[in-house]
Design an enzyme around this catalytic site. Structure first.
Site, mmCIF file in Angstrom:
data_model
loop_
_atom_site.group_PDB
_atom_site.id
_atom_site.type_symbol
_atom_site.label_atom_id
_atom_site.label_comp_id
_atom_site.label_asym_id
_atom_site.label_seq_id
_atom_site.Cartn_x
_atom_site.Cartn_y
_atom_site.Cartn_z
ATOM 1 N N GLY A 258 0.836 -1.203 0.000
ATOM 2 C CA GLY A 258 0.000 0.000 0.000
ATOM 3 C C GLY A 258 0.863 1.241 0.000
ATOM 4 O O GLY A 258 1.781 1.368 0.815
ATOM 5 N N ALA B 36 0.018 6.321 4.750
ATOM 6 C CA ALA B 36 0.615 5.479 5.786
ATOM 7 C C ALA B 36 1.763 4.652 5.215
ATOM 8 O O ALA B 36 2.858 4.617 5.779
ATOM 9 C CB ALA B 36 -0.445 4.558 6.398
ATOM 10 N N SER C 66 -15.993 18.245 0.839
ATOM 11 C CA SER C 66 -15.266 18.282 2.110
ATOM 12 C C SER C 66 -16.000 19.014 3.226
ATOM 13 O O SER C 66 -16.725 19.979 3.010
ATOM 14 C CB SER C 66 -13.927 18.967 1.872
ATOM 15 N N ARG D 113 -19.367 14.179 12.439
ATOM 16 C CA ARG D 113 -19.930 13.693 11.183
ATOM 17 C C ARG D 113 -21.117 12.764 11.352
ATOM 18 O O ARG D 113 -22.070 12.820 10.588
ATOM 19 C CB ARG D 113 -18.836 12.964 10.402
#
Lengths: 295, 661
Positions: free
Chosen positions: B10, B14, B251, B298
């Protein structure tokens, strides 16, 4: 309206899509036609998704799904570049309603022509990323340890850097450039994978570097720390396939989906390399003189 | 010292952060990614990255408060030591990204500008226009390219991770992956492996995630024996643009910069939004949550938008659900400077300029709070012990999980602008942990017996050949994915009901059987996207099952997991004594519920029954005692009063006890 300007009056029930296919490198390309059901708010990605699910041509022939590359579907990852109705662009932001406005008969999809085709609409853009290595497109920090903040930066500098930093390596500028030509090499008999990679690398390293990489060189040359490598970046741009290869066609800036001021970057690179060349000439002759004295 | 070799799977924030840090520590890294790493899904993150900063500090903010907001917003399901460590690292992470050349927006004086995000009252969020994720990813991508040109990193792009290699002791000794161009399957022996493979939004068909966010990589670890934590916690983002192929994110920064959410008070008011006077508009978030307004966490914003459309019938459009997100009162120049990127997305895909016309938005699946279970070692001050080999390690020794695919940072609901932080933090922090782990292993990557390698590769080759050959079935993987998405979206997003979850489990069981009988339309062995997708779909299902079972068994409301049947009511009494009594009872029930459900859901995969086995594990809440999350609840003041008295009593009791442990 959530839909782009409605075109409801004569919406087709089906869309015809013409795709230039190629089974693998070095093989002959061929056209295939697909009909798919029209839905509102489609883009070329959803067209290709439908083709993949159906995998049947207009003649009812079962075929393998069309191979293509995509990622974010919101024009920020740079994956899905292809030639759509003759124009290079991102397929995610190519809205079907708009395309049908221009050409109601069919949508024509072709792979980019400046990169080797891997399969169908999927192309190999390794060379594009390789160019970023040529110009050392990074900030040479000392380490990744905590050493406090970077330099304070006036807002105007950030506003100059940010547009250049939005380059998503999609390759539109390269496809449109008359000076950027396709390099497609094949592994020769008896050549190891490493030898082949090295030969490819050498070919990439001397061919035209392209507008995107020139612009990245200018981005890092104006960064307070990035500047440290400014000379090396200019050397790369003065070498074979550097900024002098640009023929000033200005197609790059016209097709850039992010509207990056590529020609401004190229002009700056041109000036900077000229200045550097003159400087090198003086310093270079100085060196020679010293050598002669030494002899 | 032998040269260490680590494989990172990946190449988002990260994975790249881990790669560059490991390279700096002298480790050779093989970096495997489905896509050129510069195109990873992190590019889609828009709003920004949080940290306490010089300005907020002078308004009373601190790293501790950032930590507190994170766990309160996460409804206390976050593991506190890693969250604390992350909040304390946050200012350092932003400093580093600044040094790496991220063009953060600047104040007039040249400092990094900040904006406010949801779930906090401080302006903690640093941003680069409205493409912060892209800009952070590019900075890391550039550093990894630098390490690559110095020979420390080798990238394998367009490679699909197929599974970890485990030796006879179960320890992870590398991975098996497949070249998506040539279809070659090979082993990558390593001293340790890191999965940084992001979320699983594709389980829901359409989401805000990129097409490769199937979660199949995490699933392959899960099926190999790694534990999966809190699978049922999925963040549904309040504001996305509905679309045929994708639900594009709008966003939270649109609200951070002053955007207001509203609907016409009259159902389906046919006037154009600009002609609807203030009095005829309902700014329902501001009305219901005066303190946080449009910037409630959220999960709450999502439920309110869902509620106003579904239950109150106030959707802006008749044939589809959406509400207005309005920026038209903000000067155009300011919008361009701070939100340019996302406004262009709306304009490009909707054909409407949001600077002059309110946007139409609706919630969409956005982030996986849950993921692979990962360990940590707590330090004396309650944070993490730097360099401890177990930090971020899964229960498979030598296999690490970081970023969105781990499970412990965001609890039941992630705060906006904390994901970029957790990804970069975990990637950087893990470096010394891995080198310390590798230094203490007897057999390194070079000593891996060829029998182990061969067996791992052979088993993947068998699976591949089997799929190409076909099982005699005629199932289409693309259609199975569509059906899976429909089932999951219907049963396991904003509102969850046990009858629907049970039904969904049965449907997914059936889909699982069908997915094993797929027939491919491409039987070739060159760039076969068909077979890669078929494998991904098959591997999405174990995670889908885990999510559904976890949701079914969790009979409570916590963060993003909302079951109306188990909602704790507002206080109804007007009379103060009775109201107080109700508050006492509310707190009793809250405590009882926490004893039962303030726990991580842990799933292990049982390959015999093809089902997850669910158990529960305590959450480390040792630093900030859990308290009721009371955003907008009627009677919140009384409940808070009761709660504070109880907390004080507990503290007193604790102080009176002799120190034993």
């Amino acid at each position: 309206m959530i839909a782009p300007a409605p075109l409801k009056q004569n919406q087709p029930s089906q869309i015809r899509v013409r795709v230039l296919r190629q089974d693998g490198p070095g093989q002959d390309p061929y056209w295939q036609l697909f009909d798919i059901d029209y839905e509102r708010e489609m883009n070329v990605i959803s067209v290709l998704q439908k083709i993949a699910a159906k995998a049947t041509t207009v003649d009812g022939k079962k075929v393998s799904p069309v191979a293509w590359d995509c990622g974010c579907l919101e024009e920020v990852c740079g994956s899905c570049t292809m030639v759509i109705n003759g124009r290079v662009r991102q397929s995610c932001s190519a809205l079907v309603d708009r395309l049908l406005q221009d050409n109601p008969d069919e949508i024509v999809l072709q792979p980019m022509t400046k990169f080797p085709v891997v399969r169908d609409l999927l192309i190999d853009r390794q060379r594009l990323f390789n160019s970023l290595k040529r110009v050392k497109a990074w900030v040479p920090v000392d380490s990744y340890y905590n050493l406090g903040p970077g330099e304070r930066l006036p807002r105007v500098d950030q506003e100059r850097a940010y547009p250049l930093s939005q380059c998503m390596s999609c390759g539109c500028c390269l496809e449109a450039c008359p000076q950027f030509n396709k390099i497609e090499l094949t592994q020769e008999a008896g050549e190891t994978q490493e030898q082949f990679e090295a030969r490819k690398q050498a070919a990439y390293d001397t061919a035209f570097i392209g507008a995107h990489a020139i612009s990245q060189a200018m981005l890092f040359n104006q960064h307070p720390t990035g500047k440290a490598l400014a000379g090396e970046r200019l050397d790369a741009l003065m070498g074979p396939g550097g900024v002098a290869t640009c023929g000033n066609a200005q197609n790059c800036v016209a097709v850039c989906p992010k509207e990056i001021p590529l020609t401004t970057s190229i002009a700056r690179a041109g000036r900077a390399t000229t200045v550097a060349a003159i400087k090198n000439w003086f310093e270079g002759s100085g060196e020679k003189k010293e050598q002669r004295v030494g002899e | 010292m032998a040269q260490h070799r680590v494989v990172v799977v990946g190449g988002g924030l990260a994975g790249l952060a881990a790669t560059m840090k490991l390279a700096e520590l002298g480790v050779k890294v093989d970096l495997i990614s489905l896509t050129p790493v510069k195109r990873s899904h992190s590019v889609c993150a828009q709003g920004g990255i949080n940290s306490c900063n010089d300005q907020t500090r002078q308004l009373g903010d601190s790293e501790w408060k950032h930590f507190d907001d994170t766990v309160y917003g996460g409804d206390f399901l976050n593991h506190q030591p890693p969250c604390k460590e992350m909040a304390f690292w946050a200012p350092k992470v932003i400093d580093l990204m600044d040094r790496l050349g991220v063009p953060f927006n600047r104040t007039g004086e040249g400092f990094i500008d900040r904006r406010r995000f949801g779930g906090t009252l401080y302006k903690r969020t640093a941003f680069a226009g409205a493409t912060t994720g892209q800009q952070l990813l590019y900075a890391l991508d550039e550093q990894v390219r630098r390490q690559e040109s110095e020979g420390m990193v080798k990238k394998y792009e367009f490679w699909d991770f197929l599974g970890p290699i485990q030796d006879e002791t179960g320890r992870c000794r590398g991975v098996v992956a497949q070249d998506m161009v040539s279809m070659e399957i090979r082993a990558f022996p390593a001293d340790a492996a890191v999965v940084a493979t992001g979320g699983n939004g594709l389980l829901f068909g359409k989401s805000t995630m990129s097409v490769f966010c199937t979660g199949s990589a995490a699933s392959r670890c899960f099926q190999a024996g790694a534990k999966f934590g809190n699978g049922e916690f999925i963040q549904v983002h309040p504001t996305a643009i509905p679309g045929a192929d994708k639900l594009r994110l709008m966003s939270e920064s649109a609200r951070g910069e002053g955007g207001r959410v509203w609907v016409p008070r009259k159902p389906h008011d046919s006037r154009s939004p600009k002609e609807i006077p203030q009095a005829d508009r309902s700014y329902f978030l501001e009305e219901r949550y005066p303190k946080y307004g449009n910037l409630v966490p959220r999960d709450i914003a999502t439920r309110e938008i869902f509620d106003i459309c579904v239950n109150e019938g106030l959707s802006v459009e008749t044939d589809r659900m959406c509400v207005y997100l309005d920026l038209t009162h903000i000067p155009k120049a300011e919008l361009d400077r701070k939100l340019g990127g996302i406004l262009e997305i709306y304009e490009k895909f909707q054909g409407v300029d949001p600077r002059f016309e309110p946007m139409k938005i609706f919630p969409a699946v956005h982030y996986s709070m849950g993921g692979l279970w990962a360990d940590y070692v707590k330090s004396a001050d309650g944070g993490l012990l730097p360099g401890a080999p177990r930090n971020q390690m899964t229960n498979i020794e030598g296999l690490y999980a970081i970023g969105e695919c781990d499970y412990h940072y965001h609890g039941a609901n992630r705060l906006g602008a904390n994901s970029l932080l957790s990804c970069i933090f975990s990637g950087l922090f893990i470096g010394p942990s891995i080198t310390n782990y590798a230094a203490n292993q007897k057999g390194g990557h070079a000593e891996l017996p060829s029998s182990v390698i061969d067996a791992s590769v052979a088993s993947q080759q068998r699976r591949h050949a089997q799929l190409l050959k076909g099982s005699g079935g005629d199932e289409n993987p693309y259609l199975i994915h569509q059906e899976l998405g429909d089932v999951m979206t219907r049963s396991a997003t904003v509102v969850r009901r046990n009858d629907q979850l049970r039904e969904a489990i049965a449907q997914v069981d059936d889909l699982h059987q069908r997915a094993l009988r797929v027939s491919l339309s491409d039987g070739g062995n060159w760039t076969n996207q068909n077979v890669i997708f078929a494998k991904a779909v098959q591997d999405m299902i174990p995670v889908a099952k885990t999510l559904l079972h976890g949701a079914l068994q969790r009979d409570e409301c916590r963060g993003a997991h909302y079951k109306p049947a188990f909602e704790k009511p507002s206080l109804t009494a007007e009379e103060p004594g009775e109201r107080r009594r109700q508050a006492e009872q509310w707190c009793d029930e809250f405590e009882a519920n926490n004893r039962r459900f303030l726990k991580s859901t842990i799933a292990v995969w049982d390959s015999n029954s093809n089902q997850p086995q669910i158990s529960y594990e305590d959450v480390d809440t040792s630093l900030i005692p859990p308290r009721p999350r009371l955003y907008g609840l009627v009677g919140a003041d009384v409940i808070e009063e009761v709660w504070k008295e109880r907390a004080a009593a507990r503290a007193e009791q604790k102080a009176a006890q002799p120190a034993t442990a």
